[in-house]
Design a protein around this motif. Structure first.
Motif, PDB file in Angstrom:
ATOM      1  N   LEU A 133       0.827  -1.215   0.000  1.00 17.08           N
ATOM      2  CA  LEU A 133       0.000   0.000   0.000  1.00 17.08           C
ATOM      3  C   LEU A 133       0.859   1.263   0.000  1.00 17.08           C
ATOM      4  O   LEU A 133       0.518   2.260  -0.647  1.00 17.08           O
ATOM      5  N   MET A 134       1.979   1.230   0.727  1.00 20.72           N
ATOM      6  CA  MET A 134       2.852   2.401   0.729  1.00 20.72           C
ATOM      7  C   MET A 134       3.467   2.635  -0.642  1.00 20.72           C
ATOM      8  O   MET A 134       3.582   3.778  -1.098  1.00 20.72           O
ATOM      9  N   LEU A 135       3.865   1.568  -1.319  1.00 14.35           N
ATOM     10  CA  LEU A 135       4.417   1.716  -2.664  1.00 14.35           C
ATOM     11  C   LEU A 135       3.356   2.240  -3.635  1.00 14.35           C
ATOM     12  O   LEU A 135       3.645   3.090  -4.488  1.00 14.35           O
ATOM     13  N   GLU A 136       2.148   1.741  -3.493  1.00 21.07           N
ATOM     14  CA  GLU A 136       1.042   2.220  -4.331  1.00 21.07           C
ATOM     15  C   GLU A 136       0.786   3.702  -4.075  1.00 21.07           C
ATOM     16  O   GLU A 136       0.632   4.497  -5.022  1.00 21.07           O
ATOM     17  N   LEU A 137       0.755   4.095  -2.809  1.00 17.16           N
ATOM     18  CA  LEU A 137       0.529   5.503  -2.469  1.00 17.16           C
ATOM     19  C   LEU A 137       1.687   6.364  -2.940  1.00 17.16           C
ATOM     20  O   LEU A 137       1.484   7.504  -3.396  1.00 17.16           O
ATOM     21  N   ARG A 138       2.899   5.836  -2.867  1.00 19.73           N
ATOM     22  CA  ARG A 138       4.067   6.594  -3.330  1.00 19.73           C
ATOM     23  C   ARG A 138       3.915   6.965  -4.805  1.00 19.73           C
ATOM     24  O   ARG A 138       4.239   8.084  -5.220  1.00 19.73           O
ATOM     25  N   ALA A 139       3.437   6.021  -5.599  1.00 19.10           N
ATOM     26  CA  ALA A 139       3.220   6.298  -7.019  1.00 19.10           C
ATOM     27  C   ALA A 139       2.194   7.409  -7.212  1.00 19.10           C
ATOM     28  O   ALA A 139       2.377   8.305  -8.041  1.00 19.10           O
ATOM     29  N   LEU A 140       1.128   7.373  -6.419  1.00 23.79           N
ATOM     30  CA  LEU A 140       0.089   8.403  -6.542  1.00 23.79           C
ATOM     31  C   LEU A 140       0.610   9.767  -6.101  1.00 23.79           C
ATOM     32  O   LEU A 140       0.241  10.800  -6.674  1.00 23.79           O
ATOM     33  N   VAL A 141       1.457   9.775  -5.076  1.00 24.45           N
ATOM     34  CA  VAL A 141       2.060  11.032  -4.635  1.00 24.45           C
ATOM     35  C   VAL A 141       2.905  11.627  -5.764  1.00 24.45           C
ATOM     36  O   VAL A 141       2.832  12.831  -6.050  1.00 24.45           O
ATOM     37  N   LEU A 142       3.705  10.787  -6.418  1.00 19.92           N
ATOM     38  CA  LEU A 142       4.551  11.269  -7.502  1.00 19.92           C
ATOM     39  C   LEU A 142       3.708  11.827  -8.646  1.00 19.92           C
ATOM     40  O   LEU A 142       4.071  12.842  -9.258  1.00 19.92           O
ATOM     41  N   VAL A 143       2.595  11.181  -8.941  1.00 12.86           N
ATOM     42  CA  VAL A 143       1.709  11.697  -9.985  1.00 12.86           C
ATOM     43  C   VAL A 143       1.223  13.101  -9.618  1.00 12.86           C
ATOM     44  O   VAL A 143       1.248  14.024 -10.446  1.00 12.86           O
ATOM     45  N   ARG A 144       0.779  13.276  -8.376  1.00  9.03           N
ATOM     46  CA  ARG A 144       0.290  14.591  -7.953  1.00  9.03           C
ATOM     47  C   ARG A 144       1.413  15.642  -7.999  1.00  9.03           C
ATOM     48  O   ARG A 144       1.169  16.804  -8.340  1.00  9.03           O
ATOM     49  N   MET A 145       2.619  15.219  -7.675  1.00 11.84           N
ATOM     50  CA  MET A 145       3.737  16.161  -7.642  1.00 11.84           C
ATOM     51  C   MET A 145       4.167  16.617  -9.037  1.00 11.84           C
ATOM     52  O   MET A 145       4.888  17.609  -9.176  1.00 11.84           O
ATOM     53  N   THR A 146       3.726  15.915 -10.071  1.00 13.14           N
ATOM     54  CA  THR A 146       4.071  16.319 -11.433  1.00 13.14           C
ATOM     55  C   THR A 146       3.128  17.388 -11.971  1.00 13.14           C
ATOM     56  O   THR A 146       3.393  17.972 -13.023  1.00 13.14           O
ATOM     57  N   SER A 147       2.047  17.648 -11.270  1.00 17.70           N
ATOM     58  CA  SER A 147       1.033  18.579 -11.768  1.00 17.70           C
ATOM     59  C   SER A 147       1.600  19.987 -11.961  1.00 17.70           C
ATOM     60  O   SER A 147       2.227  20.550 -11.057  1.00 17.70           O
ATOM     61  N   GLY A 148       1.380  20.540 -13.162  1.00 11.33           N
ATOM     62  CA  GLY A 148       1.757  21.919 -13.429  1.00 11.33           C
ATOM     63  C   GLY A 148       3.239  22.162 -13.589  1.00 11.33           C
ATOM     64  O   GLY A 148       3.679  23.323 -13.596  1.00 11.33           O
ATOM     65  N   ARG A 149       4.029  21.130 -13.730  1.00 13.95           N
ATOM     66  CA  ARG A 149       5.482  21.309 -13.784  1.00 13.95           C
ATOM     67  C   ARG A 149       6.048  21.336 -15.210  1.00 13.95           C
ATOM     68  O   ARG A 149       7.241  21.573 -15.391  1.00 13.95           O
ATOM     69  N   VAL A 150       5.207  21.035 -16.195  1.00 13.17           N
ATOM     70  CA  VAL A 150       5.692  21.024 -17.578  1.00 13.17           C
ATOM     71  C   VAL A 150       5.273  22.311 -18.286  1.00 13.17           C
ATOM     72  O   VAL A 150       4.097  22.664 -18.299  1.00 13.17           O
ATOM     73  N   ASP A 151       6.251  22.987 -18.885  1.00  9.81           N
ATOM     74  CA  ASP A 151       6.002  24.210 -19.643  1.00  9.81           C
ATOM     75  C   ASP A 151       6.138  23.874 -21.134  1.00  9.81           C
ATOM     76  O   ASP A 151       7.238  23.566 -21.599  1.00  9.81           O
ATOM     77  N   PRO A 152       5.037  23.933 -21.901  1.00  9.72           N
ATOM     78  CA  PRO A 152       5.113  23.608 -23.340  1.00  9.72           C
ATOM     79  C   PRO A 152       6.099  24.482 -24.107  1.00  9.72           C
ATOM     80  O   PRO A 152       6.560  24.100 -25.184  1.00  9.72           O
ATOM     81  N   LEU A 153       6.415  25.653 -23.537  1.00  7.78           N
ATOM     82  CA  LEU A 153       7.377  26.536 -24.192  1.00  7.78           C
ATOM     83  C   LEU A 153       8.821  26.195 -23.828  1.00  7.78           C
ATOM     84  O   LEU A 153       9.761  26.775 -24.380  1.00  7.78           O
TER      85      LEU A 153
END
Length: 260
Positions: free
Chosen positions: A186-206
């Motif tokens: 469960l911790m490994l599963e949650l870790r993956a979900l945390v990483l997904v949330r942490m990627t939000s808004g970090r990519v600049d198309p420019l």
């Protein structure tokens, strides 16, 4: 006398095998083993509690309640089963009743780590963030080797949007080498979900060249976490949904920043 000792050792061994099945997430095997014990010893507390918890984890609140109540009829101050009734009440959306059971359990043993953890999750559901974290942190301090407490605390931080804190708690919990396979998964599963949330808004198309690679690396790490969780061999019903979240986030990034 020797015969009685052998019987006690045999019973303890059978209970441990049933408990091990729960830790692994094999609820069918756990149910079979607890029932085998109760066939011979209908008032065996460990088996009554264990079977109640099996049904609770399986989403069968009615049968879980039945076995927790049987447990309490045998031993009115059996802390585990009072807590079990509270967890069933929580699962049914009845926090007031859950609090009553948790208060009763804490009156029996004020520093019972698993009850403190359960109370922390209850307070979190009610919006009392400070109170929730206080209970969850205390549970982890009292029983630092138990993965359940690390997972619950990390989940609390995750719900509060405190993703780095959640990641830190998970990594510390995994580093301790918790013996409960289910909570390691469960911790490994949650870790993956945390990483997904942490990627939000970090990519600049420019500025794809600079911003996309680190985010894709995080998602690759999330995939690895889910692979590790699956390899443990425990039952994790939400694992496919977690994989879909990782793949969906990767797709959105590669749409913005096509990979060469």
């Amino acid at each position: 006398m020797i015969w009685l000792l052998l019987m006690a050792c045999s019973l303890a061994s059978r209970v441990e095998k049933a408990d091990a099945a729960v830790r692994k997430g094999d609820l069918a095997q756990a149910e079979e083993r607890y029932r085998s014990i109760l066939d011979r010893s209908p008032e065996q507390l460990d088996a009554l509690y264990g079977l109640g918890w099996v049904y609770h984890l399986d989403g069968d609140a009615g049968r879980a309640r039945e076995y927790f109540k049987r447990c309490i009829r045998v031993s009115p101050e059996e802390l585990r089963c009072v807590r079990g009734l509270g967890s069933v009440a929580m699962s049914e959306g009845n926090p007031g009743q859950a609090r009553s059971y948790y208060d009763q359990a804490l009156a029996l043993q004020p520093d019972a780590p698993r009850v403190l953890s359960s109370m922390g999750l209850l307070l979190l559901s009610e919006g009392d963030e400070d109170g929730a974290l206080s209970y969850l942190l205390r549970a982890g301090q009292l029983e630092p080797e138990r993965g359940e407490h690390s997972y619950n605390l990390a989940e609390a931080y995750f719900r509060l949007g405190e993703y780095q804190q959640a990641l830190d708690v998970i990594d510390a919990g995994l580093a301790k080498g918790a013996t409960e396979q289910r909570f390691t998964g469960l911790m490994l599963e949650l870790r993956a979900l945390v990483l997904v949330r942490m990627t939000s808004g970090r990519v600049d198309p420019l500025d794809c060249q600079t911003t996309a690679p680190p985010v894709l690396a995080w998602l690759a790490a999330a995939d690895l976490d889910l692979d590790r969780a699956q390899a443990i061999g425990v039952v994790l019903p939400n694992l496919p949904a977690a994989r879909r979240q990782v793949h969906k986030r990767r797709s959105k990034i590669t749409e913005k920043c096509p990979q060469e």
